[in-house]
Design a protein around this motif. Structure first.
Motif, PDB file in Angstrom:
ATOM      1  N   LYS A 134      78.638  44.282  -9.892  1.00  0.00           N
ATOM      2  CA  LYS A 134      80.064  44.101 -10.128  1.00  0.00           C
ATOM      3  C   LYS A 134      80.382  44.785 -11.446  1.00  0.00           C
ATOM      4  N   MET A 135      81.306  45.740 -11.377  1.00  0.00           N
ATOM      5  CA  MET A 135      81.543  46.623 -12.530  1.00  0.00           C
ATOM      6  C   MET A 135      83.038  46.825 -12.744  1.00  0.00           C
ATOM      7  N   GLN A 136      83.417  46.891 -14.016  1.00  0.00           N
ATOM      8  CA  GLN A 136      84.787  47.221 -14.393  1.00  0.00           C
ATOM      9  C   GLN A 136      84.777  48.313 -15.442  1.00  0.00           C
ATOM     10  N   PHE A 137      85.698  49.273 -15.306  1.00  0.00           N
ATOM     11  CA  PHE A 137      85.768  50.428 -16.179  1.00  0.00           C
ATOM     12  C   PHE A 137      87.205  50.631 -16.637  1.00  0.00           C
ATOM     13  N   LEU A 138      87.385  51.562 -17.551  1.00  0.00           N
ATOM     14  CA  LEU A 138      88.715  51.968 -18.020  1.00  0.00           C
ATOM     15  C   LEU A 138      89.517  50.756 -18.493  1.00  0.00           C
ATOM     16  N   ASP A 139      88.888  49.983 -19.376  1.00  0.00           N
ATOM     17  CA  ASP A 139      89.526  48.786 -19.919  1.00  0.00           C
ATOM     18  C   ASP A 139      89.942  47.838 -18.795  1.00  0.00           C
ATOM     19  N   ARG A 140      89.058  47.719 -17.791  1.00  0.00           N
ATOM     20  CA  ARG A 140      89.216  46.856 -16.622  1.00  0.00           C
ATOM     21  C   ARG A 140      90.351  47.272 -15.690  1.00  0.00           C
ATOM     22  N   ALA A 141      90.813  48.500 -15.817  1.00  0.00           N
ATOM     23  CA  ALA A 141      91.814  49.001 -14.877  1.00  0.00           C
ATOM     24  C   ALA A 141      91.176  49.351 -13.537  1.00  0.00           C
ATOM     25  N   LEU A 142      89.875  49.628 -13.538  1.00  0.00           N
ATOM     26  CA  LEU A 142      89.151  49.971 -12.316  1.00  0.00           C
ATOM     27  C   LEU A 142      88.026  48.957 -12.101  1.00  0.00           C
ATOM     28  N   THR A 143      88.021  48.328 -10.945  1.00  0.00           N
ATOM     29  CA  THR A 143      86.964  47.398 -10.557  1.00  0.00           C
ATOM     30  C   THR A 143      86.205  47.983  -9.379  1.00  0.00           C
ATOM     31  N   VAL A 144      84.887  48.001  -9.489  1.00  0.00           N
ATOM     32  CA  VAL A 144      84.021  48.515  -8.430  1.00  0.00           C
ATOM     33  C   VAL A 144      82.936  47.469  -8.161  1.00  0.00           C
ATOM     34  N   ASN A 145      82.964  46.886  -6.990  1.00  0.00           N
ATOM     35  CA  ASN A 145      81.943  45.926  -6.582  1.00  0.00           C
ATOM     36  C   ASN A 145      81.221  46.450  -5.357  1.00  0.00           C
ATOM     37  N   VAL A 146      79.900  46.431  -5.382  1.00  0.00           N
ATOM     38  CA  VAL A 146      79.107  46.930  -4.263  1.00  0.00           C
ATOM     39  C   VAL A 146      77.972  45.951  -3.993  1.00  0.00           C
ATOM     40  N   ASN A 147      77.527  45.907  -2.749  1.00  0.00           N
ATOM     41  CA  ASN A 147      76.317  45.164  -2.416  1.00  0.00           C
ATOM     42  C   ASN A 147      75.713  45.726  -1.141  1.00  0.00           C
ATOM     43  N   ALA A 148      74.409  45.611  -1.031  1.00  0.00           N
ATOM     44  CA  ALA A 148      73.674  45.967   0.180  1.00  0.00           C
ATOM     45  C   ALA A 148      72.977  44.706   0.681  1.00  0.00           C
ATOM     46  N   PHE A 149      72.909  44.535   2.003  1.00  0.00           N
ATOM     47  CA  PHE A 149      72.364  43.298   2.562  1.00  0.00           C
ATOM     48  C   PHE A 149      71.475  43.585   3.765  1.00  0.00           C
ATOM     49  N   TRP A 150      70.568  42.654   3.998  1.00  0.00           N
ATOM     50  CA  TRP A 150      69.709  42.672   5.187  1.00  0.00           C
ATOM     51  C   TRP A 150      69.491  41.241   5.615  1.00  0.00           C
ATOM     52  N   ASP A 151      69.926  40.916   6.827  1.00  0.00           N
ATOM     53  CA  ASP A 151      69.810  39.562   7.364  1.00  0.00           C
ATOM     54  C   ASP A 151      68.974  39.592   8.630  1.00  0.00           C
ATOM     55  N   LYS A 152      67.953  38.763   8.684  1.00  0.00           N
ATOM     56  CA  LYS A 152      67.071  38.676   9.855  1.00  0.00           C
ATOM     57  C   LYS A 152      67.179  37.283  10.446  1.00  0.00           C
ATOM     58  N   TYR A 153      67.605  37.194  11.720  1.00  0.00           N
ATOM     59  CA  TYR A 153      67.796  35.918  12.403  1.00  0.00           C
ATOM     60  C   TYR A 153      66.656  35.684  13.395  1.00  0.00           C
ATOM     61  N   LYS A 154      66.108  34.456  13.359  1.00  0.00           N
ATOM     62  CA  LYS A 154      65.074  34.043  14.299  1.00  0.00           C
ATOM     63  C   LYS A 154      65.555  32.816  15.076  1.00  0.00           C
ATOM     64  N   GLN A 155      65.001  32.630  16.267  1.00  0.00           N
ATOM     65  CA  GLN A 155      65.425  31.541  17.157  1.00  0.00           C
ATOM     66  C   GLN A 155      66.945  31.548  17.307  1.00  0.00           C
ATOM     67  N   LEU A 156      67.470  32.712  17.585  1.00  0.00           N
ATOM     68  CA  LEU A 156      68.913  32.904  17.649  1.00  0.00           C
ATOM     69  C   LEU A 156      69.533  31.974  18.683  1.00  0.00           C
ATOM     70  N   GLN A 157      70.506  31.182  18.250  1.00  0.00           N
ATOM     71  CA  GLN A 157      71.244  30.319  19.169  1.00  0.00           C
ATOM     72  C   GLN A 157      72.365  31.133  19.797  1.00  0.00           C
ATOM     73  N   THR A 158      72.271  31.335  21.098  1.00  0.00           N
ATOM     74  CA  THR A 158      73.252  32.172  21.762  1.00  0.00           C
ATOM     75  C   THR A 158      73.406  31.747  23.209  1.00  0.00           C
ATOM     76  N   SER A 159      74.288  32.408  23.926  1.00  0.00           N
ATOM     77  CA  SER A 159      74.577  32.077  25.309  1.00  0.00           C
ATOM     78  C   SER A 159      73.779  33.005  26.222  1.00  0.00           C
ATOM     79  N   VAL A 160      72.982  32.425  27.111  1.00  0.00           N
ATOM     80  CA  VAL A 160      72.124  33.180  28.010  1.00  0.00           C
ATOM     81  C   VAL A 160      72.566  32.938  29.442  1.00  0.00           C
TER      82      VAL A 160
END
Length: 784
Positions: free
Chosen positions: A563-589
């Motif tokens: 989470k980053m702010q520049f130019l005296d906080r006139a510009l906000t740049v937020n980034v994230n990367a994610f990886w989610d692994k689901y097991k025993q997925l509850q779903t409709s079969v």
């Protein structure tokens, strides 16, 4: 992104403005008065994503927020429409895709009402186990979307994320109030108002009421009715009492009711194989004359030919009591809540045809929940900051008679036989008890580096019952005899099901660990690993009463962000990367006969999010948010689809060695999960003389194409862009404002889903949505 509607894409690219920002611009009061903190800049927002009030830019998790002003600028009126403000959020309307999704993952569990919600909904600190208690957006302070598992901080398990909603708290300092009214296309009217009354020096009462209604937008040409209209009304009362500096008591009660015109499923024909429209076919002459009805079967069809009358009504109500007691520098918080959802009698048909092939009735069901949370919050600013607590809940579903459904397999050739496919009234009631202890916190190793961590121990127990009883409203069976010309009639004899009980329980440990590095006030880097947990359940299918013991679902999440702010906080740049692994997925079969809720392999979601806010001046703001999420099954074995069977693909893509034709859908996208989603926008506000000010907002939401079922290319929705605008003139002191708004400016047509039509072989329907209609409107509001 593939197969975009050309006009939608051009409309989006021609605009310099896109949708509602993922970061709120205005400071909002904290959710807990005991944790009050003031922003140092007017462009900041205070959130409670970690259950203590903090600047959004100081929170080391992937969280986005919008204020009530930003929601109002979109012109949307319903909570489900926040999906057009947050690119990581989607909302599914079909039974197998109902509820919110975050990063493409959400409810995949079919018709079971006892399953937990992967995406938790929290309103004023209360965990909402079912339904939607927010039928009007006029009383909201802000909405926060927390991505990834949140069980160590928010009551229930919330394995895929939390939507955290804060309504406006009573103000002890002054009498105030507001009144808003708008009118738009489809006779859409929205009236809501509030009044705030100080009660002495240490208490205040706030009352909010609303009434919102619009006409139907699907033309039923068989019944000559408009379907899809809704009427919502209700209110919320809040009492805040601070008898001393150390004690705060906050009581909230709410009630709302929703009435729907027409059935819940707003189906129109999307595609019909040739055998269905051929003479003698289910949708062919002499039974159906589509040309005479003026119906064009395609993805833009807005005409229904269903002859089944539909209606429904739902009441939501509840109360909560929050008490905050200061114990030195610590705060002890107790939250007690009760909620109930009561459905009125309803009926619906799901064959989409102008004769009654399938019909279902339900005299009404009730869901009820009780919850109690007790937690201790340590003071901020110390080396160790933590929240520790216990949470207990009880949820009861299926309080009512059940559901009765009939099928006439011989239709349209004959009205006999009528088959009760639910063995009379099918009844399932489920009680889910949950108790948990949790601890979450941060340890500051230095002024710039901190360790993050939390644990939660949860025990869930579920008991469910299923049985069926005779439906007295079904026509009795009359056997063939000379008096009726040897023509049987009525309902085929059936045997009711005896009482069956199912039980399951589980105890699981979940939690998170990570670190943050904050070299300056304007820079924050963080990385976390979290394990989420979705509790077990017992389900019974609606047709045969087949029992499923569903094991807990587990998700492992890794998120790295800045989470980053520049130019005296006139510009906000937020980034994230994610990886989610689901097991025993509850779903409709699908087992070839009906859908069962089971554990069906695994899934994963991986991608990244970028959110930008630029404020070149105090009057002008630009914002763009982009989410890339590759959400797919990695292991999902289900029955070979009708499409694969009728096209001959089953011989090459399905495995029949076990005696049942099964399809491995690993690698296919999760239902309703777009890979690309963008929201972006511009807002402008400028004084006009000394007494007036002008405001303008334009926003847009873009979604790439999605699939709604595995192994079937017909169940697909192309990508689309919708554009909204709002313009107004009001007093410089916000006492009044006159405005005009437009939603879906370019009338971009799309469907909430495209799904196969039950009881046909080669039929598909559009699930129409209000947001696909263009809406012009005007508004007037005043404050005192």
């Amino acid at each position: 992104m593939t197969r975009f509607n050309r006009s939608a894409l051009l409309g989006g690219l021609c605009l310099a403005a896109f949708s509602t920002p993922a970061f709120a611009q205005d400071a909002a009061p904290p959710q807990d008065a005991a944790a009050a903190v003031a922003p140092t800049d007017a462009s900041e927002i205070i959130v409670t994503a970690t259950r203590r009030a903090e600047r959004l830019q100081d929170v080391p998790i992937a969280v986005s927020a919008v204020t009530s002003q930003q929601l109002a600028a979109t012109g949307f009126k319903d909570l489900t429409n926040i999906q057009y403000s947050f690119p990581s959020v989607q909302f599914g309307q079909t039974p197998n895709d109902a509820g919110f999704r975050i990063r493409g993952v959400g409810t995949l569990g079919g018709f079971t009402s006892s399953s937990e919600l992967p995406v938790g909904l929290v309103v004023d600190n209360v965990v909402i186990g079912f339904g939607n208690p927010v039928q009007s957006l006029g009383d909201l302070e802000r909405i926060e979307v927390l991505k990834g598992p949140q069980g160590t901080q928010f009551g229930k398990n919330a394995s895929s994320g939390v939507i955290n909603i804060t309504t406006k708290r009573p103000d002890m300092d002054k009498v105030s109030g507001s009144l808003f009214g708008s009118y738009g296309s489809l006779n859409e009217r929205d009236i809501h108002g509030s009044v705030n009354l100080p009660l002495g020096k240490n208490a205040a009462l706030a009352i909010y009421a609303f009434d919102r209604e619009f006409d139907g937008y699907v033309d039923n040409v068989v019944r000559n009715e408009k379907w899809g209209g809704q009427h919502n009304y209700g209110g919320r009362a809040k009492l805040l009492w601070e008898p001393s500096d150390a004690l705060s008591i906050y009581v909230i009660g709410d009630y709302s009711k929703t009435k729907t015109k027409g059935p819940g499923q707003l189906w129109t024909l999307n595609h019909l194989d040739a055998n269905l429209t051929a003479p003698g076919g289910l949708v062919g002459l002499p039974f159906v004359n589509l040309a005479a009805l003026g119906v064009t079967v395609d993805e833009h069809n807005d005409k229904s030919i269903d002859d089944g009358a539909g209606y429904s009504s739902v009441e939501y109500y509840g109360a909560s009591l929050q008490a905050d007691l200061k114990l030195g520098d610590y705060t002890l918080t107790s939250i007690t809540a009760f909620r109930e959802q009561k459905e009125g009698a309803f009926a619906f048909s799901i064959d989409g045809l102008p004769y009654e092939k399938f019909y279902a009735r339900d005299p009404g069901q009730t869901r009820r929940s009780y919850s109690q949370e007790l937690r201790v919050t340590s003071p901020s600013g110390r080396a160790l900051e933590f929240i520790a607590g216990a949470f207990a809940s009880r949820q009861e579903t299926g309080i009512g008679l059940g559901q009765s459904a009939i099928l006439r397999p011989a239709m349209p050739y004959s009205t006999f036989p009528t088959v009760s496919i639910t063995a009379g009234y099918n009844h399932t009631d489920t009680t889910t008890n949950s108790i948990a202890g949790y601890l979450d916190g941060k340890f500051h190793v230095s002024d710039t580096f901190a360790l993050l961590g939390g644990l939660r121990l949860t025990h869930d127990s579920v008991t469910s019952h299923n049985y069926s009883t005779v439906d007295p409203d079904l026509a009795p069976f009359v056997p063939p005899m000379p008096s009726n010309g040897f023509t049987p009639s009525g309902t085929v004899p059936y045997a009711t099901r005896d009482l069956t009980t199912g039980k399951t329980k589980a105890t699981k440990l979940s939690g998170r660990a990570g670190a943050e590095f904050k070299p300056s006030r304007d820079l924050l880097f963080y990385a976390t690993y979290a394990r989420g947990y979705l509790g077990p359940t017992v389900t019974f299918s609606g047709l045969t009463g087949t029992r499923s013991n569903v094991k807990p679902q587990q998700v492992d999440d890794v998120t790295v962000g800045a989470k980053m702010q520049f130019l005296d906080r006139a510009l906000t740049v937020n980034v994230n990367a994610f990886w989610d692994k689901y097991k025993q997925l509850q779903t409709s079969v699908f087992n070839g006969q009906e859908f069962l809720t089971e554990n069906a392999g695994a899934a994963e979601a991986k991608g990244f999010e970028v959110e930008l806010v630029m404020r070149p001046t105090r009057s002008l703001s630009f914002n763009v948010s982009y989410t890339y999420s590759d959400a797919k099954f990695t292991d999902y074995l289900t029955a070979c689809t009708d499409y694969q069977n009728r096209t001959g693909l089953a011989a090459t893509v399905c495995d029949s060695s076990s005696g049942t034709s099964l399809y491995q859908a690993g690698g296919e996208a999760l239902p309703g999960a777009p890979k690309h989603a963008v929201t972006a926008g511009v807002t402008y506000e400028q004084p006009v003389g000394d007494a007036l000010k002008f405001d303008f907002a334009m926003n847009s939401s873009l979604r790439s194409d999605v699939s709604y079922a595995v192994g079937d290319p017909f169940q697909h929705q192309d990508g689309y862009v919708i554009v909204n605008g709002n313009i107004g003139l009001g007093s410089i002191n916000d006492r009044w404002r006159v405005g005009a708004f437009v939603r879906n400016l370019f009338k971009q047509d799309f469907n909430a889903a495209v799904i196969s039509l039950p009881f046909t072989n080669g039929g598909y329907v559009n699930w129409r949505t209000r947001e696909a209609e263009r809406t012009f409107g005007v508004s007037l509001e005043t404050k005192f």
